[in-house]
Write a protein that holds these residues in place. Sequence first.
Motif, PDB file in Angstrom:
ATOM      1  N   THR A 207      -3.286  -6.486  -0.724  1.00  0.00           N
ATOM      2  CA  THR A 207      -2.287  -5.474  -0.413  1.00  0.00           C
ATOM      3  C   THR A 207      -1.605  -5.848   0.899  1.00  0.00           C
ATOM      4  O   THR A 207      -2.068  -6.724   1.629  1.00  0.00           O
ATOM      5  CB  THR A 207      -2.916  -4.069  -0.260  1.00  0.00           C
TER       6      THR A 207
ATOM      7  N   ASN B  36      -5.939   4.757  -9.631  1.00  0.00           N
ATOM      8  CA  ASN B  36      -4.892   5.753  -9.405  1.00  0.00           C
ATOM      9  C   ASN B  36      -4.268   6.106 -10.756  1.00  0.00           C
ATOM     10  O   ASN B  36      -4.689   5.600 -11.790  1.00  0.00           O
ATOM     11  CB  ASN B  36      -3.848   5.235  -8.409  1.00  0.00           C
TER      12      ASN B  36
ATOM     13  N   SER C  15      -7.117   5.200  -5.066  1.00  0.00           N
ATOM     14  CA  SER C  15      -7.088   3.937  -4.336  1.00  0.00           C
ATOM     15  C   SER C  15      -6.159   2.979  -5.075  1.00  0.00           C
ATOM     16  O   SER C  15      -5.673   3.299  -6.165  1.00  0.00           O
ATOM     17  CB  SER C  15      -8.494   3.335  -4.260  1.00  0.00           C
TER      18      SER C  15
ATOM     19  N   ILE D 238       0.854  -1.191   0.000  1.00  0.00           N
ATOM     20  CA  ILE D 238       0.000   0.000   0.000  1.00  0.00           C
ATOM     21  C   ILE D 238       0.888   1.239   0.000  1.00  0.00           C
ATOM     22  O   ILE D 238       1.576   1.515   0.968  1.00  0.00           O
ATOM     23  CB  ILE D 238      -0.935   0.022   1.218  1.00  0.00           C
ATOM     24  N   PRO D 239       0.905   1.960  -1.103  1.00  0.00           N
ATOM     25  CA  PRO D 239       1.710   3.192  -1.140  1.00  0.00           C
ATOM     26  C   PRO D 239       0.896   4.359  -0.583  1.00  0.00           C
ATOM     27  O   PRO D 239      -0.302   4.238  -0.353  1.00  0.00           O
ATOM     28  CB  PRO D 239       1.953   3.385  -2.636  1.00  0.00           C
ATOM     29  N   GLN D 240       1.551   5.468  -0.391  1.00  0.00           N
ATOM     30  CA  GLN D 240       0.845   6.686  -0.013  1.00  0.00           C
ATOM     31  C   GLN D 240       0.237   7.250  -1.283  1.00  0.00           C
ATOM     32  O   GLN D 240       0.949   7.629  -2.211  1.00  0.00           O
ATOM     33  CB  GLN D 240       1.821   7.683   0.616  1.00  0.00           C
ATOM     34  N   LEU D 241      -1.062   7.269  -1.371  1.00  0.00           N
ATOM     35  CA  LEU D 241      -1.750   7.727  -2.578  1.00  0.00           C
ATOM     36  C   LEU D 241      -2.366   9.102  -2.361  1.00  0.00           C
ATOM     37  O   LEU D 241      -2.753   9.445  -1.236  1.00  0.00           O
ATOM     38  CB  LEU D 241      -2.858   6.737  -2.950  1.00  0.00           C
ATOM     39  N   PRO D 242      -2.477   9.869  -3.427  1.00  0.00           N
ATOM     40  CA  PRO D 242      -3.141  11.178  -3.317  1.00  0.00           C
ATOM     41  C   PRO D 242      -4.600  11.016  -2.902  1.00  0.00           C
ATOM     42  O   PRO D 242      -5.208   9.959  -3.122  1.00  0.00           O
ATOM     43  CB  PRO D 242      -3.047  11.745  -4.735  1.00  0.00           C
ATOM     44  N   ASP D 243      -5.166  12.038  -2.313  1.00  0.00           N
ATOM     45  CA  ASP D 243      -6.579  12.012  -1.932  1.00  0.00           C
ATOM     46  C   ASP D 243      -7.441  11.659  -3.137  1.00  0.00           C
ATOM     47  O   ASP D 243      -7.227  12.172  -4.238  1.00  0.00           O
ATOM     48  CB  ASP D 243      -7.014  13.368  -1.376  1.00  0.00           C
TER      49      ASP D 243
ATOM     50  N   GLY E 252       0.570  -3.871   4.265  1.00  0.00           N
ATOM     51  CA  GLY E 252       0.872  -2.584   4.868  1.00  0.00           C
ATOM     52  C   GLY E 252       2.343  -2.279   5.012  1.00  0.00           C
ATOM     53  O   GLY E 252       2.723  -1.122   5.087  1.00  0.00           O
ATOM     54  N   ASN E 253       3.187  -3.308   5.041  1.00  0.00           N
ATOM     55  CA  ASN E 253       4.616  -3.056   5.173  1.00  0.00           C
ATOM     56  C   ASN E 253       5.403  -4.108   4.392  1.00  0.00           C
ATOM     57  O   ASN E 253       4.840  -5.094   3.913  1.00  0.00           O
ATOM     58  CB  ASN E 253       5.036  -3.016   6.650  1.00  0.00           C
TER      59      ASN E 253
END
Length: 90
Positions: free
Chosen positions: A40, A21, A17, A9-14, A42-43
Amino acid sequence: MDIRSTRRIPQLPDGDSVDNNQYTRYLLDNYNIKVVCDWTAGNASDFQQKVSLAIASASLPDAVVAPTRNYLVQAARADLLADLWPEFNQ
């Protein structure tokens, strides 16, 4: 064509998803490929464990980012990889 994939799970823009994306929209708009994320993590540690389990259970999706070369070797030995050259030559 639907492509089943996995990813951390990357940091995605508001508003974006893992299934919607910039990357997935580009593939859909330009190549008519719809990316469906099967799972997905988380780490990095969770991701590596899930990839290992997918290889061991012969349940790799159509596309996966291998954390290291060792995962590709394991998948190849388990006959889970496909030769895509014929598809590119069409």
